[in-house]
Design a protein around this motif. Structure first.
Motif, short mmCIF file in Angstrom:
data_model
loop_
_atom_site.label_atom_id
_atom_site.label_comp_id
_atom_site.label_asym_id
_atom_site.label_seq_id
_atom_site.Cartn_x
_atom_site.Cartn_y
_atom_site.Cartn_z
N VAL A 1 0.83 -1.20 0.00
CA VAL A 1 0.00 0.00 0.00
C VAL A 1 0.86 1.26 0.00
N MET B 1 -4.79 -0.20 -1.91
CA MET B 1 -5.02 0.98 -1.10
C MET B 1 -6.49 1.12 -0.72
N ASP C 1 -8.38 6.53 -0.37
CA ASP C 1 -7.18 6.94 -1.09
C ASP C 1 -7.42 6.96 -2.60
#
Length: 347
Positions: free
Chosen positions: A117, A142, A146
């Motif tokens: 990530v 992610m 995000d």
């Protein structure tokens, strides 16, 4: 040596004149704005105009200036983020992206996160900082917040995440719940009942992932066939870890009759484990993959798999991003149909 004996000076070599958008327009017999529309892949450009302009571009070897494009607000680059370059299915997605962009001025630039990530977020920041016109994420790890944050700055399309509701990004996926149900229906039709599933272990908030949807389809189909007592899910990446998990499953006293895997790469590890244990496929155990990647056709794999057309996923992702660049505001969520491609691994 006298002046008259000196050899004649060579004529200075002049650099070839670089073609401009204006010379392309003159050669094609169209306006500069028409060439600009073709270069931008603008809506409403006819095939005839596109063909005429592209012929002149090839003839004159015209290459738009990247710096000039950047100053005008476009770089004509798309950032493509892959979570794992080792997954053979992703090569089909990339082929689809390249095919969709082949008749446009856009070029894909690739970043690989190895499912980390932190690295994903760093790569996205780099793509945004370099003023890439659009982003395509393939199976990102992610958080959705995000992804939304990236999409708020740059047009973004995502493969491998089902939209949980209102998002700023587009999604393109196969119908993963249906695909898993099709797999179980096929195995039950072959007389299999003890069917287990190997999935990908993700955190609870990642229930928008394609693997979570495949688990839902697996349980739904097992329940529909009255086989809930045999339903069991194991978790493993498509790495040597999957082979270890498969070995434990196959060495158990209640060995299943079939293993349905969340991806072909995982299924290949299951096949390897079964062969290492001296088991026959599909005699002792049937193996079912997901993605229908090119390696399924190899004789040593001969893997039955759910096809969701990786090439089409890539083409749709590129198309949606370019639509966003041209001004579309509302999010779109495309879902492609799936089907079973039967091979010897299931009999």
């Amino acid at each position: 040596m006298s002046d008259t004996a000196r050899p004649p000076l060579r004529k200075a070599r002049t650099a070839p004149t670089r073609a401009t958008i204006r010379t392309v327009a003159e050669d094609a017999g169209v306006s500069v704005s028409a060439v600009s529309k073709v270069l931008r892949n603008a809506y409403g450009v006819s095939d005839a105009l596109r063909s005429k302009v592209n012929a002149s571009i090839d003839k004159l070897n015209y290459r738009p200036s990247a710096s000039a494009r950047g100053m005008r607000g476009r770089s004509y680059t798309l950032g493509v983020l892959l979570s794992d370059i080792r997954n053979p299915f992703f090569s089909e997605i990339m082929a689809g992206i390249n095919e969709a962009l082949s008749q446009t001025p856009y070029q894909p630039l690739l970043g690989v996160s190895d499912s980390a990530v932190g690295l994903e977020l760093a790569l996205v920041e780099s793509m945004v900082d370099r003023q890439m016109d659009g982003l395509i994420f393939v199976a990102p790890r992610m958080a959705l917040t995000d992804i939304d944050a990236a999409a708020s700055r740059t047009p973004t399309a995502v493969i491998g995440i089902h939209s949980p509701g209102d998002t700023l990004f587009d999604t393109i996926n196969g119908n993963d719940e249906l695909g898993a149900e099709q797999a179980i229906d096929y195995l039950v039709g072959q007389g299999r009942q003890r069917i287990v599933h190997i999935s990908l272990d993700l955190s609870p908030e990642e229930d928008s992932s394609v693997t979570a949807h495949r688990e839902i389809g697996y349980h739904r189909a097992m329940e529909r066939h009255g086989l809930s007592a045999f339903a069991k899910v194991y978790y493993a990446e498509h790495s040597p870890l999957a082979r270890d998990v498969a070995r434990r499953i196959l060495e158990a006293s209640d060995r299943p009759e079939a293993i349905f895997c969340w991806t072909d790469a995982c299924a290949f590890e299951v096949i390897s484990a079964a062969l290492e244990l001296g088991l026959s496929i599909p005699g002792d155990v049937a193996v079912f993959g997901y993605d229908n990647s090119p390696l399924c056709d190899l004789a040593q794999n001969n893997l039955t798999s759910v096809d969701q057309s990786g090439r089409q996923l890539g083409m749709e992702a590129a198309r949606l991003v370019m639509e966003r660049i041209e001004g579309r505001q509302e999010a779109r969520h495309v879902r492609l149909e799936t089907k079973v491609i039967a091979r010897q691994s299931t009999g």
